[in-house]
Structures are given as C-alpha cells and as structure tokens.
Scaffold this motif. Structure first.
Motif, PDB file in Angstrom:
ATOM      1  N   TRP A   1      15.424 -14.346-113.068  1.00  0.00           N
ATOM      2  CA  TRP A   1      15.729 -14.089-114.276  1.00  0.00           C
ATOM      3  C   TRP A   1      14.446 -14.374-115.174  1.00  0.00           C
ATOM      4  O   TRP A   1      14.417 -15.501-115.484  1.00  0.00           O
ATOM      5  CB  TRP A   1      16.763 -14.444-114.798  1.00  0.00           C
ATOM      6  CG  TRP A   1      18.464 -13.857-114.155  1.00  0.00           C
ATOM      7  CD1 TRP A   1      18.318 -13.020-113.363  1.00  0.00           C
ATOM      8  CD2 TRP A   1      19.531 -14.842-114.425  1.00  0.00           C
ATOM      9  NE1 TRP A   1      19.673 -12.845-113.094  1.00  0.00           N
ATOM     10  CE2 TRP A   1      20.314 -13.931-113.241  1.00  0.00           C
ATOM     11  CE3 TRP A   1      19.987 -15.816-114.689  1.00  0.00           C
ATOM     12  CZ2 TRP A   1      21.734 -14.178-113.225  1.00  0.00           C
ATOM     13  CZ3 TRP A   1      21.268 -16.048-114.844  1.00  0.00           C
ATOM     14  CH2 TRP A   1      22.232 -15.320-114.032  1.00  0.00           C
TER      15      TRP A   1
ATOM     16  N   GLN B   1      12.711 -14.421-121.579  1.00  0.00           N
ATOM     17  CA  GLN B   1      12.782 -13.576-122.683  1.00  0.00           C
ATOM     18  C   GLN B   1      13.648 -12.316-122.314  1.00  0.00           C
ATOM     19  O   GLN B   1      13.522 -11.406-123.167  1.00  0.00           O
ATOM     20  CB  GLN B   1      11.542 -13.430-123.235  1.00  0.00           C
ATOM     21  CG  GLN B   1      10.539 -14.276-123.811  1.00  0.00           C
ATOM     22  CD  GLN B   1      11.434 -15.318-124.465  1.00  0.00           C
ATOM     23  OE1 GLN B   1      12.159 -15.058-125.311  1.00  0.00           O
ATOM     24  NE2 GLN B   1      11.099 -16.622-124.350  1.00  0.00           N
ATOM     25  N   GLU B   2      14.176 -12.352-120.855  1.00  0.00           N
ATOM     26  CA  GLU B   2      14.932 -11.202-120.544  1.00  0.00           C
ATOM     27  C   GLU B   2      16.122 -11.617-120.450  1.00  0.00           C
ATOM     28  O   GLU B   2      16.871 -12.624-120.456  1.00  0.00           O
ATOM     29  CB  GLU B   2      14.382 -10.935-119.037  1.00  0.00           C
ATOM     30  CG  GLU B   2      13.176 -10.394-119.078  1.00  0.00           C
ATOM     31  CD  GLU B   2      12.725  -9.192-119.676  1.00  0.00           C
ATOM     32  OE1 GLU B   2      13.518  -7.905-119.592  1.00  0.00           O
ATOM     33  OE2 GLU B   2      11.641  -8.816-120.357  1.00  0.00           O
ATOM     34  N   ARG B   3      16.957 -10.241-120.681  1.00  0.00           N
ATOM     35  CA  ARG B   3      18.593 -10.333-120.529  1.00  0.00           C
ATOM     36  C   ARG B   3      19.096 -10.658-119.340  1.00  0.00           C
ATOM     37  O   ARG B   3      18.707  -9.903-118.379  1.00  0.00           O
ATOM     38  CB  ARG B   3      19.243  -9.224-121.248  1.00  0.00           C
ATOM     39  CG  ARG B   3      20.748  -9.345-121.577  1.00  0.00           C
ATOM     40  CD  ARG B   3      21.206  -8.072-122.321  1.00  0.00           C
ATOM     41  NE  ARG B   3      20.682  -6.913-122.007  1.00  0.00           N
ATOM     42  CZ  ARG B   3      20.782  -5.746-122.678  1.00  0.00           C
ATOM     43  NH1 ARG B   3      21.259  -5.875-123.818  1.00  0.00           N
ATOM     44  NH2 ARG B   3      20.355  -4.522-122.239  1.00  0.00           N
TER      45      ARG B   3
ATOM     46  N   ARG C   1      23.330 -13.968-127.470  1.00  0.00           N
ATOM     47  CA  ARG C   1      23.246 -13.150-128.806  1.00  0.00           C
ATOM     48  C   ARG C   1      24.581 -12.361-128.935  1.00  0.00           C
ATOM     49  O   ARG C   1      24.769 -11.067-128.022  1.00  0.00           O
ATOM     50  CB  ARG C   1      22.073 -12.138-128.620  1.00  0.00           C
ATOM     51  CG  ARG C   1      20.636 -13.161-128.545  1.00  0.00           C
ATOM     52  CD  ARG C   1      19.504 -12.113-128.506  1.00  0.00           C
ATOM     53  NE  ARG C   1      18.197 -13.114-128.199  1.00  0.00           N
ATOM     54  CZ  ARG C   1      17.148 -12.477-128.076  1.00  0.00           C
ATOM     55  NH1 ARG C   1      17.037 -10.931-127.967  1.00  0.00           N
ATOM     56  NH2 ARG C   1      16.094 -13.233-127.503  1.00  0.00           N
TER      57      ARG C   1
ATOM     58  N   ASP D   1      24.951  -8.488-128.174  1.00  0.00           N
ATOM     59  CA  ASP D   1      23.543  -7.910-127.520  1.00  0.00           C
ATOM     60  C   ASP D   1      23.439  -8.494-126.037  1.00  0.00           C
ATOM     61  O   ASP D   1      23.040  -7.876-125.120  1.00  0.00           O
ATOM     62  CB  ASP D   1      22.449  -8.312-128.278  1.00  0.00           C
ATOM     63  CG  ASP D   1      21.008  -7.811-127.784  1.00  0.00           C
ATOM     64  OD1 ASP D   1      21.351  -6.759-126.834  1.00  0.00           O
ATOM     65  OD2 ASP D   1      20.007  -8.497-128.085  1.00  0.00           O
ATOM     66  N   GLY D   2      24.056  -9.819-125.524  1.00  0.00           N
ATOM     67  CA  GLY D   2      24.038 -10.226-124.272  1.00  0.00           C
ATOM     68  C   GLY D   2      23.343 -11.601-124.537  1.00  0.00           C
ATOM     69  O   GLY D   2      23.119 -12.257-125.596  1.00  0.00           O
ATOM     70  N   THR D   3      23.029 -12.111-123.215  1.00  0.00           N
ATOM     71  CA  THR D   3      22.440 -13.436-123.238  1.00  0.00           C
ATOM     72  C   THR D   3      21.248 -13.349-122.342  1.00  0.00           C
ATOM     73  O   THR D   3      21.035 -12.919-121.542  1.00  0.00           O
ATOM     74  CB  THR D   3      23.534 -14.505-121.987  1.00  0.00           C
ATOM     75  OG1 THR D   3      24.835 -14.108-122.752  1.00  0.00           O
ATOM     76  CG2 THR D   3      22.526 -15.811-121.830  1.00  0.00           C
ATOM     77  N   TYR D   4      20.206 -14.029-123.116  1.00  0.00           N
ATOM     78  CA  TYR D   4      18.719 -13.973-122.778  1.00  0.00           C
ATOM     79  C   TYR D   4      18.162 -15.502-122.039  1.00  0.00           C
ATOM     80  O   TYR D   4      18.832 -16.373-122.652  1.00  0.00           O
ATOM     81  CB  TYR D   4      17.983 -13.675-123.998  1.00  0.00           C
ATOM     82  CG  TYR D   4      18.236 -12.076-124.272  1.00  0.00           C
ATOM     83  CD1 TYR D   4      17.289 -11.348-124.096  1.00  0.00           C
ATOM     84  CD2 TYR D   4      19.412 -11.833-125.001  1.00  0.00           C
ATOM     85  CE1 TYR D   4      17.266  -9.894-124.475  1.00  0.00           C
ATOM     86  CE2 TYR D   4      19.300 -10.432-125.461  1.00  0.00           C
ATOM     87  CZ  TYR D   4      18.686  -9.466-125.026  1.00  0.00           C
ATOM     88  OH  TYR D   4      18.722  -8.307-125.387  1.00  0.00           O
TER      89      TYR D   4
ATOM     90  N   ARG E   1      15.591 -18.451-122.233  1.00  0.00           N
ATOM     91  CA  ARG E   1      15.052 -19.018-123.504  1.00  0.00           C
ATOM     92  C   ARG E   1      13.879 -20.104-122.947  1.00  0.00           C
ATOM     93  O   ARG E   1      12.642 -20.159-123.233  1.00  0.00           O
ATOM     94  CB  ARG E   1      15.821 -19.772-124.263  1.00  0.00           C
ATOM     95  CG  ARG E   1      16.554 -18.884-125.388  1.00  0.00           C
ATOM     96  CD  ARG E   1      15.605 -18.087-126.321  1.00  0.00           C
ATOM     97  NE  ARG E   1      14.648 -18.826-126.840  1.00  0.00           N
ATOM     98  CZ  ARG E   1      14.937 -19.291-128.153  1.00  0.00           C
ATOM     99  NH1 ARG E   1      16.143 -19.293-128.483  1.00  0.00           N
ATOM    100  NH2 ARG E   1      14.130 -20.159-128.689  1.00  0.00           N
TER     101      ARG E   1
END
Length: 227
Positions: A28, A31-33, A67, A70-73, A75
């Motif tokens: 993963w 900065q990607e979901r 978020r 929007d989803g989870t990113y 960090r």
C-alpha cells in the motif's frame, strides 16, 4: 503480499500487525487509499469491528489517516514517521531546527567513522544534482536533492534508528527549503554542511564535520520563521 482468510477469530493486534506489514512492504503506497472494508474483511477473515479497531490503532500512530466519506489513506510507512509527522505540526520551526541540530551533528560524527566510499560518492552525486538544479531554476529538484543529501549522511552514520528518526524530518525540511528559496538574496548553495561536510567525512574528521553542520544549521535557524 496476499493473505489467506483466517478460519479462526483474529485478535485486533494480529490484524494490526498484518496491516502494518502491508504498509511497510510497500503493498500500500504512501498517500494512496487502502482497499475498502468489505475487501479487507474478506481478505483477512475478520469482522468489521475487529478491522476498524486495527485501523483505528494505526491511525493513532499516524501510519493511516481516516477521511470520513472518502476512505483510509497511508500517511507513513512506520510508527516513528507517523508519530513524528503528527508531532511536528504541534511545534515551531525553531524547535524543529534545534532537534535536527542534535541528529545532524551525531549523524555527521558517526559518518566520519562508518561512511563507505560508495556513501561518499553518493553524497557528491547529490550535491552535483543540487548545484545543477539550483542554477537551472528547478527549485523542487534542488530541495529534494538537498534533503536526500542530508538523509544520505544520516544513513552513512551506520545507526539505522538515527537514520529512521532523521528521515521523519523529510516533509518539514523540504517545505522549509522551498519557503526559504523565495526570500530575496537567499543562497541555495552554501558549502557549510554540504561540500565541507563531505570533505570532513572523507578525511575522517569528526570535529570538522560537526563544526560545518553547526554553521549550516545556524544559517537555517536565522532564515526560518519562529511560528
């Protein structure tokens, strides 16, 4: 990394460890979901409650950001980086520079003992990129090369924990450089803490290395805002 669904209840800390491994491995990207809840529940063989508890734990460390709507990113790819990025927002630039001073000087001192010929060659390459980027007006590339040079010194210290702590300054350092670059009369190619530092490392001169780091960070402190 592909996981086989579990046929037994999985505790939240086990799921947390699996998610952490996916992030650290790069499966993963930053900065990607991450995948949606139904996909993760099926992959891991866990309930929504257990999954959310694991995600909440990693969000608390700063590795994930939830978020709403929007989803989870992703960090950060480690707890240290995640916590550091969160903490830095709570402190002034002056405080950050003061902490960097301790890490920079110790990294420089250790690099005079442990840096290899390959490390020194990479430092010189990055300084060349930094020089060319500044002169061509590519300030984003200049700031990136400047930061990568300092991180290279930290890596050459031979202390992986120091390197990881130092790497956590990346975003703060890069943004501050670009802010300083816009100041009238700013010198983007100081030799202190850069060319002179490489010379001291190559000469195995710890006192000289630390002295040039001090001169460079004194300059940074003068140019950085206090809030």
């Amino acid at each position: 990394m592909t996981l086989t669904p579990s046929h037994r209840p999985v505790l939240a800390d086990e799921v947390t460890a699996k998610l952490r491994d996916m992030i650290k491995s790069g499966e993963w990207p930053l900065q990607e979901r991450i995948p949606a809840e139904p996909e993760l529940m099926a992959t891991l063989g866990v309930s929504r409650g257990t999954l959310r508890e694991a995600i909440k734990a990693l969000a608390h460390t700063g590795m994930l950001e939830v978020r709403r709507g929007d989803g989870t990113y992703v960090r950060a790819n480690s707890e240290i980086l995640g916590a550091a990025q969160r903490i830095y927002r709570e402190h002034t630039q002056e405080h950050i520079v003061e902490v960097r001073l301790g890490l920079d000087t110790q990294a420089a001192r250790l690099a005079t003992k442990h840096a290899t010929a390959g490390d020194i060659a990479e430092m010189r390459r990055l300084l060349s990129v930094r020089h060319d980027s500044w002169n061509s007006g590519d300030y984003a590339a200049w700031a990136r090369a400047d930061w990568e040079f300092h991180e290279c010194v930290a890596k050459a210290s031979g202390n992986p924990l120091l390197h990881q702590l130092y790497a956590s300054f990346g975003g703060v350092f890069h943004n501050d450089l670009l802010r300083q670059q816009r100041n009238d009369g700013f010198n983007g190619l100081p030799t202190e803490g850069h060319d002179q530092l490489v010379e001291a490392i190559e000469a195995r001169d710890p006192e000289g290395a630390v002295a040039t780091v001090y001169r460079n960070l004194d300059f940074c402190a003068d140019k950085s805002p206090s809030d």
